[in-house]
Design a protein around this motif. Sequence first.
Motif, short mmCIF file in Angstrom:
data_model
loop_
_atom_site.label_atom_id
_atom_site.label_comp_id
_atom_site.label_asym_id
_atom_site.label_seq_id
_atom_site.Cartn_x
_atom_site.Cartn_y
_atom_site.Cartn_z
N HIS A 1 0.83 -1.21 0.00
CA HIS A 1 0.00 0.00 0.00
C HIS A 1 0.86 1.26 0.00
O HIS A 1 1.90 1.31 0.64
N LEU A 2 0.40 2.28 -0.70
CA LEU A 2 1.13 3.55 -0.74
C LEU A 2 0.91 4.36 0.53
O LEU A 2 1.75 5.15 0.92
N ALA A 3 -0.24 4.15 1.15
CA ALA A 3 -0.55 4.86 2.39
C ALA A 3 -1.07 3.86 3.41
O ALA A 3 -1.85 2.97 3.09
N VAL A 4 -0.61 4.03 4.64
CA VAL A 4 -1.06 3.21 5.77
C VAL A 4 -1.39 4.16 6.90
O VAL A 4 -0.64 5.10 7.16
N THR A 5 -2.52 3.93 7.54
CA THR A 5 -2.90 4.74 8.69
C THR A 5 -2.97 3.85 9.92
O THR A 5 -3.71 2.87 9.94
N LEU A 6 -2.13 4.19 10.90
CA LEU A 6 -2.14 3.47 12.17
C LEU A 6 -3.18 4.15 13.06
O LEU A 6 -3.06 5.33 13.41
N LEU A 7 -4.22 3.42 13.38
CA LEU A 7 -5.29 3.94 14.21
C LEU A 7 -5.02 3.65 15.68
O LEU A 7 -4.57 2.56 16.02
N HIS A 8 -5.31 4.62 16.52
CA HIS A 8 -5.12 4.46 17.97
C HIS A 8 -6.22 5.24 18.68
O HIS A 8 -6.91 6.05 18.07
N ALA A 9 -6.38 5.01 19.98
CA ALA A 9 -7.41 5.68 20.76
C ALA A 9 -6.85 6.70 21.73
O ALA A 9 -7.59 7.26 22.53
N VAL A 10 -5.56 6.97 21.67
CA VAL A 10 -4.91 7.86 22.62
C VAL A 10 -5.25 9.33 22.31
O VAL A 10 -5.28 9.73 21.14
N HIS A 11 -5.49 10.13 23.35
CA HIS A 11 -5.84 11.54 23.16
C HIS A 11 -4.65 12.39 22.73
O HIS A 11 -4.82 13.34 21.97
#
Length: 118
Positions: A92-102
């Motif tokens: 993938h050209l773009a990857v988004t790491l999702l997290h719940a931290v404020h």
Amino acid sequence: MRMEIRLKRVYDDPTPGDGFHALVDRLWPRGPSKERAALDLWAEEVARSTELRKTLHHDDLSWSDFEAAYRAELAGPTAGAVGALRAKHAPHLAVTLLHAVHDDTHNHAVILREALEA
């Protein structure tokens, strides 16, 4: 072409430019569903350990001590999981790491992104 690794709170709306979505928290965040987050992968094994998370939140661990401990986890017990995550997002050209931290600056996803880019 170099892949871009982005960070985003799992509560934020997904956008088409996000690319591959990987949740990098050990616990499922309250509220969003997998569908709403447009989740491609829940990579809980690369998240900070439960012990490290609890120490950070309850024992007033400094950021630099947390960072050193999490980097040691990424290089040690979870190194295989980091490599597996790197392989899954490689096409993938773009990857988004999702997290719940404020805090967008002081969170494990920042450190994980650096480890993936190394």
